[in-house]
Design a protein around this motif. Sequence first.
Motif, PDB file in Angstrom:
ATOM      1  N   GLY A  84       0.803  -1.219   0.000  1.00 44.21           N
ATOM      2  CA  GLY A  84       0.000   0.000   0.000  1.00 44.21           C
ATOM      3  C   GLY A  84       0.830   1.259   0.000  1.00 44.21           C
ATOM      4  O   GLY A  84       0.272   2.360   0.160  1.00 44.21           O
ATOM      5  N   ALA A  85       2.120   1.137  -0.176  1.00 48.22           N
ATOM      6  CA  ALA A  85       2.995   2.320  -0.180  1.00 48.22           C
ATOM      7  C   ALA A  85       3.131   2.788  -1.623  1.00 48.22           C
ATOM      8  O   ALA A  85       4.015   2.333  -2.362  1.00 48.22           O
ATOM      9  CB  ALA A  85       4.354   1.974   0.402  1.00 48.22           C
ATOM     10  N   PHE A  86       2.255   3.705  -2.024  1.00 42.47           N
ATOM     11  CA  PHE A  86       2.273   4.223  -3.393  1.00 42.47           C
ATOM     12  C   PHE A  86       3.057   5.538  -3.398  1.00 42.47           C
ATOM     13  O   PHE A  86       2.479   6.634  -3.270  1.00 42.47           O
ATOM     14  CB  PHE A  86       0.840   4.416  -3.895  1.00 42.47           C
ATOM     15  CG  PHE A  86       0.021   3.144  -3.839  1.00 42.47           C
ATOM     16  CD1 PHE A  86       0.465   1.988  -4.480  1.00 42.47           C
ATOM     17  CD2 PHE A  86      -1.179   3.093  -3.130  1.00 42.47           C
ATOM     18  CE1 PHE A  86      -0.288   0.822  -4.419  1.00 42.47           C
ATOM     19  CE2 PHE A  86      -1.919   1.931  -3.073  1.00 42.47           C
ATOM     20  CZ  PHE A  86      -1.482   0.778  -3.715  1.00 42.47           C
ATOM     21  N   LEU A  87       4.380   5.423  -3.550  1.00 44.51           N
ATOM     22  CA  LEU A  87       5.266   6.584  -3.432  1.00 44.51           C
ATOM     23  C   LEU A  87       5.093   7.584  -4.563  1.00 44.51           C
ATOM     24  O   LEU A  87       5.404   8.775  -4.408  1.00 44.51           O
ATOM     25  CB  LEU A  87       6.732   6.109  -3.390  1.00 44.51           C
ATOM     26  CG  LEU A  87       7.077   5.141  -2.253  1.00 44.51           C
ATOM     27  CD1 LEU A  87       8.531   4.735  -2.335  1.00 44.51           C
ATOM     28  CD2 LEU A  87       6.764   5.792  -0.904  1.00 44.51           C
ATOM     29  N   LEU A  88       4.609   7.118  -5.736  1.00 45.97           N
ATOM     30  CA  LEU A  88       4.467   8.017  -6.886  1.00 45.97           C
ATOM     31  C   LEU A  88       3.084   8.654  -6.961  1.00 45.97           C
ATOM     32  O   LEU A  88       2.820   9.430  -7.885  1.00 45.97           O
ATOM     33  CB  LEU A  88       4.737   7.234  -8.181  1.00 45.97           C
ATOM     34  CG  LEU A  88       6.139   6.593  -8.295  1.00 45.97           C
ATOM     35  CD1 LEU A  88       6.259   5.804  -9.593  1.00 45.97           C
ATOM     36  CD2 LEU A  88       7.217   7.665  -8.213  1.00 45.97           C
ATOM     37  N   GLY A  89       2.245   8.351  -6.039  1.00 45.91           N
ATOM     38  CA  GLY A  89       0.900   8.924  -6.040  1.00 45.91           C
ATOM     39  C   GLY A  89      -0.157   7.850  -6.212  1.00 45.91           C
ATOM     40  O   GLY A  89       0.156   6.654  -6.290  1.00 45.91           O
ATOM     41  N   PRO A  90      -1.412   8.246  -6.267  1.00 46.75           N
ATOM     42  CA  PRO A  90      -2.504   7.279  -6.430  1.00 46.75           C
ATOM     43  C   PRO A  90      -2.329   6.498  -7.729  1.00 46.75           C
ATOM     44  O   PRO A  90      -2.177   7.095  -8.793  1.00 46.75           O
ATOM     45  CB  PRO A  90      -3.769   8.148  -6.476  1.00 46.75           C
ATOM     46  CG  PRO A  90      -3.367   9.424  -5.802  1.00 46.75           C
ATOM     47  CD  PRO A  90      -1.935   9.636  -6.123  1.00 46.75           C
ATOM     48  N   PRO A  91      -2.340   5.185  -7.680  1.00 48.68           N
ATOM     49  CA  PRO A  91      -2.112   4.367  -8.870  1.00 48.68           C
ATOM     50  C   PRO A  91      -3.373   4.272  -9.724  1.00 48.68           C
ATOM     51  O   PRO A  91      -4.488   4.513  -9.251  1.00 48.68           O
ATOM     52  CB  PRO A  91      -1.733   3.016  -8.285  1.00 48.68           C
ATOM     53  CG  PRO A  91      -2.460   2.946  -6.993  1.00 48.68           C
ATOM     54  CD  PRO A  91      -2.489   4.359  -6.463  1.00 48.68           C
ATOM     55  N   PRO A  92      -3.220   3.871 -10.994  1.00 54.38           N
ATOM     56  CA  PRO A  92      -4.388   3.662 -11.857  1.00 54.38           C
ATOM     57  C   PRO A  92      -5.047   2.332 -11.537  1.00 54.38           C
ATOM     58  O   PRO A  92      -4.720   1.686 -10.542  1.00 54.38           O
ATOM     59  CB  PRO A  92      -3.775   3.669 -13.254  1.00 54.38           C
ATOM     60  CG  PRO A  92      -2.386   3.139 -13.057  1.00 54.38           C
ATOM     61  CD  PRO A  92      -1.956   3.667 -11.713  1.00 54.38           C
ATOM     62  N   SER A  93      -5.926   1.909 -12.406  1.00 52.41           N
ATOM     63  CA  SER A  93      -6.638   0.653 -12.182  1.00 52.41           C
ATOM     64  C   SER A  93      -5.661  -0.523 -12.224  1.00 52.41           C
ATOM     65  O   SER A  93      -4.543  -0.428 -12.748  1.00 52.41           O
ATOM     66  CB  SER A  93      -7.717   0.460 -13.252  1.00 52.41           C
ATOM     67  OG  SER A  93      -7.119   0.318 -14.533  1.00 52.41           O
ATOM     68  N   GLY A  94      -6.117  -1.642 -11.682  1.00 52.24           N
ATOM     69  CA  GLY A  94      -5.250  -2.818 -11.628  1.00 52.24           C
ATOM     70  C   GLY A  94      -4.841  -3.307 -13.013  1.00 52.24           C
ATOM     71  O   GLY A  94      -3.694  -3.718 -13.241  1.00 52.24           O
ATOM     72  N   LEU A  95      -5.780  -3.269 -13.989  1.00 50.50           N
ATOM     73  CA  LEU A  95      -5.455  -3.723 -15.338  1.00 50.50           C
ATOM     74  C   LEU A  95      -4.395  -2.824 -15.977  1.00 50.50           C
ATOM     75  O   LEU A  95      -3.453  -3.317 -16.610  1.00 50.50           O
ATOM     76  CB  LEU A  95      -6.726  -3.733 -16.195  1.00 50.50           C
ATOM     77  CG  LEU A  95      -6.520  -4.162 -17.663  1.00 50.50           C
ATOM     78  CD1 LEU A  95      -5.960  -5.585 -17.723  1.00 50.50           C
ATOM     79  CD2 LEU A  95      -7.849  -4.053 -18.437  1.00 50.50           C
ATOM     80  N   GLU A  96      -4.539  -1.495 -15.775  1.00 57.02           N
ATOM     81  CA  GLU A  96      -3.544  -0.588 -16.352  1.00 57.02           C
ATOM     82  C   GLU A  96      -2.188  -0.778 -15.688  1.00 57.02           C
ATOM     83  O   GLU A  96      -1.150  -0.741 -16.348  1.00 57.02           O
ATOM     84  CB  GLU A  96      -4.005   0.864 -16.199  1.00 57.02           C
ATOM     85  CG  GLU A  96      -3.057   1.839 -16.908  1.00 57.02           C
ATOM     86  CD  GLU A  96      -3.560   3.284 -16.830  1.00 57.02           C
ATOM     87  OE1 GLU A  96      -2.780   4.189 -17.187  1.00 57.02           O
ATOM     88  OE2 GLU A  96      -4.711   3.486 -16.395  1.00 57.02           O
ATOM     89  N   GLN A  97      -2.169  -0.999 -14.362  1.00 61.99           N
ATOM     90  CA  GLN A  97      -0.904  -1.275 -13.680  1.00 61.99           C
ATOM     91  C   GLN A  97      -0.241  -2.527 -14.278  1.00 61.99           C
ATOM     92  O   GLN A  97       0.978  -2.560 -14.502  1.00 61.99           O
ATOM     93  CB  GLN A  97      -1.144  -1.484 -12.189  1.00 61.99           C
ATOM     94  CG  GLN A  97      -1.604  -0.259 -11.443  1.00 61.99           C
ATOM     95  CD  GLN A  97      -1.849  -0.560  -9.985  1.00 61.99           C
ATOM     96  OE1 GLN A  97      -1.058  -1.255  -9.339  1.00 61.99           O
ATOM     97  NE2 GLN A  97      -2.956  -0.054  -9.449  1.00 61.99           N
TER      98      GLN A  97
END
Length: 435
Positions: free
Chosen positions: A44-57
């Motif tokens: 849960g440590a998203f250092l670059l900011g809020p992540p996109p959807s799981g498929l895009e990740q």
Amino acid sequence: MSTETGDDWRRPGPTGEQQRLDLYAGLAATALALLSLTLARSTGAFLLGPPPSGLEQLLWTVAVPLPLIWRRRFPAATALVVSAAFIGSQIRAVPEWQLSGWALFAAIYTLGAWGRDHRLSRRLRIGIIAAMFGWLTIAYAINYDVLTEGTFAGALGPVPPVLATVVTGLLVNGLYFAFAYFFGETAWVAARRQHELAEQAERLRRSQAEMREHAVVGERVRIARELHDVVAHHVSVMGVQASACRRVFDKDPAKARTALTAIEESARTAVDELRRMLGVLRARDGDGEGAGQPAGVDQIAAVVDRAREAGLRATLGVYGEPRPLPGSLSQAAYRVVQEAVTNVLKHATGASMLDVRIRYLAQEVEVEVTDDGRVTRPANADGLGLIGMRERVGTHGGELEVGPRSGGGWRVRVRFPLPVAGGAPPHPAGLGSPA
């Protein structure tokens, strides 16, 4: 054979085995990147900011390392695709960046090590690194407000926190890209040097093959020259004696028997010389058993005697103080006289006189053969006999004169330089042209 040097050299493409290794390595890197994404999402440590959807990740995570399966086959395209995908994943704040960073390093390294056009690959690497630092600058600018909002509440050092963050990022990224560039360049230089060593080895192999071929040709020429000198002379003498025997066979049997005896002796001498020559050819280095003593100037008298038996008024004169001659030089002088006498017997019409003279001078030995006959055909510069004489004389740095005499007849004159005191040979003289 390639003669390209420096940046012009183009590294050959990967082998089939190397392409298979790249396929396995690319798939393994992609699998590790997916594992890294799973672990990053789990923390849960998203250092670059809020992540996109799981498929895009998932798609961005696969897009960065997967092109490595073509990294050595298409290094420029792979580096550009991996760089673009890396920046895209950073912009979209995909939490997986550890394995992506190593994939970018491998792509830049491979472009330097395997780029077909080294000048182009250098420009592409510099462009990619510049783009990465440009993106880093933009990222710092975009996140400036985030960095200053209580992020450095516990900072204690003398350097301002934001400046320390920027300098640290520039230092780490500078070392990262410098190593990727340096190792790629080093690998390319090593491959080029290995290629040059392989070319040098091939040139050496070809040179050795040419030397062996030249040695074989030289040995064949030597054998041909020896065979010509031995066979032509004695066969010519036997031909003259056989002709004389035919003419007097019924009128004067005693002269016929003398001619037949001369033919027999010439044949026996020819066989003995052939046996000696074959013994020399078969003998191993340093093993002269069975080779016999090669003919030399001390046997020129025998050549003159055979010419006298063939009906010529032959004389031999030795002038100056005789001295020992090197074996090869003595044999060369003997062969020149033998060939000259053979030519008199074969080509000189009406010859009744043959004069052979050996002169020992201060720094050279001179051998001269003259006759009073009429030559039925001009001297053939391409004849084996004249070629053999030129080769023998040229080997010892001597001079050869062949041509008609002013008072009639024909002259063959050879001058061989003698070794000076102390064993050092004199400067070789040029090969004379026929008079």
